[in-house]
Design an enzyme around this catalytic site. Sequence first.
Site, PDB file in Angstrom:
ATOM      1  N   ASP A 563       5.989  -6.021  -3.889  1.00 21.65           N
ATOM      2  CA  ASP A 563       4.576  -6.327  -4.178  1.00 21.65           C
ATOM      3  C   ASP A 563       4.533  -7.179  -5.434  1.00 21.65           C
ATOM      4  O   ASP A 563       4.317  -6.680  -6.542  1.00 21.65           O
ATOM      5  CB  ASP A 563       3.792  -5.032  -4.356  1.00 21.65           C
ATOM      6  N   GLU A 572       2.815 -12.847   1.041  1.00 17.18           N
ATOM      7  CA  GLU A 572       1.700 -13.751   1.330  1.00 17.18           C
ATOM      8  C   GLU A 572       0.857 -13.150   2.446  1.00 17.18           C
ATOM      9  O   GLU A 572       1.243 -12.173   3.102  1.00 17.18           O
ATOM     10  CB  GLU A 572       2.198 -15.146   1.714  1.00 17.18           C
TER      11      GLU A 572
END
EC number: 3.2.1.4
Length: 592
Positions: A563, A572
């Site tokens: 993350d 993304e």
Amino acid sequence: MYGIKNAIVLSLSVSLILSMTSCALQKSETDSQATATQSTSAATTGVNQTVEQLVSENIHVNQIGYFSSDKKIAVINGQYSSFNVVDATNNKVVLTKNLDGKVKDDSSGDTVCYADFSEITSAGQYYISIPELGKSYTFKIGDKSIYTGIADGMLKALYLQRCGIELDSNHAGEYTHGACHKSMAKIYGSDDKEIDVSGGWHDAGDYGRYVVPAAVTAADLLMAYEFYPNSFTDNTNIPESSNNIPDILDEAKYGIDWMLKMQDKLSGGVYHKVTAMGFPDMTLMPDIDVDDMYVMPISTTATADFAAVTAMAARIYKDINSGFSNSCLNASLKAWTWLENNSKFVEFKNPSDILTGEYGDNSGSDEIAWAAAELFRTTGEKKYGDYFVKNFHSNGFGLGWQNVSGYAAIAYMFCDSDKIDLKKSEEIRKSWIEKADMFVDTAKKDGYFLAMHKLEYTWGSNMNVANHAKHLLVADRLSNNEEYTETAKNAAHYLMGRNTLSQCYITGFGSKQVMQPHHRPSLGDTVKQPVPGLVVGGPNSTLDDSVSKSKLSGLAPAKCYIDDMSSYGTNEVATYWNSPAIFVFGYLNQQR
């Protein structure tokens, strides 16, 4: 998006809520759940007061919850003897059972056992406790409404990806920005010719708009409505809400309206994309991005995908918005004419000075077959059916942007025309079922019950997870089989946190939330929480960015996620990762 548009997504033949008010409620609930995981009341009955007070991310649960009547299983990393199910409202044990199984999971490297608590059917909030290990995140058990927030949130996220309009506080809550990318765009390579291509969705974490993935996104929305019309409401608080049309159709129309602008009015061909020459800075908000926009040349894949999705729209909106339906059909027919007049494949490659996503392909055969199947299903005209029968081969059934053969197969199999080739339809159906059976077999061997081979944890692996579930749900329509639906549900459990990392892969939801997606508006605004409802790419063992290479090297495929806003290879977002998950949750919410 960086490399996904230049990479082939591997697929083996061996995923905001009703309103921003409800978003605040969800956040409040999540915060309270997180607090509950840090401390346990001294009134706890039958639960060890030391280890068991601590949340263990080795106890993997669906952090949103489970339907009362469904199979409910937690996956435990490690070998232990027994577990408790604890009522989170009073910390009392409501069930104690032995743990089952000892399974080595190839994708994660975990050796897991299972906590089956299917007999708990009373609505409420619970957690799993293991004396030697700790406790799980809190989850709900309830009726068919427990996934309403997350399902609507993923659809609302597409509104929050809209380009060309102001996102106002009435509809976007905190996630506002001014109208963006409204200026005329230059046709690349022309003598300063400009056209209006405003609108559409920001494809991913960047501000480009691309016909190929937009067509797949819209197609998933339209197909979700066709399959599960009762799952979608007119009250997700988008500008079109309360117009007596389900918001999923309003959202699909927004994307298709933009695609209609991308069609060359003279030839019928469709321009491939509109972007700046390169990607903007990561913290630049869309309405501040004023770089010149360039429309890239017509391609076969963009034109064929456009023809397919506009033919779908013509059929689905016929009795809902006849004017839009007619416009879509005319546009589809014109695009087909371009395909007939340009039988040699027109490939798109980025010019040397264009650095944005390419969405390239080395063949347009699957895209043209999809266009033919949709036009045949919508018009019943023999020539489209004949083209499909002659040119379509059942060899993989892709449901992603680079291989759309699965969409072509679905269109033909569900066609009610009396002109359908029954032999061809049965051939496709048989192959579709065979692949569904392969997914079931894969899931049975997987420690987390997931229909994913370890080699499928590539860029956008969560798209693979959702698309496999979509394939299984289509198979269930063809051959009613509980194994298909159960395996599809396990994909949803995975996305909502029942995975080796205990990571909920949908922003704004779950106890362990994604906080740093590779998404410019989430980084550029002043809101602490990222834009909610976005499905992130997920584990990617090919380690396509520098963060992945430095932090994830040597890990098992299913663990190759971080993350981190700089990890575009794992974190993304993309509209066509949301859309198949919306389809899957359409199935889950069909009784809402």
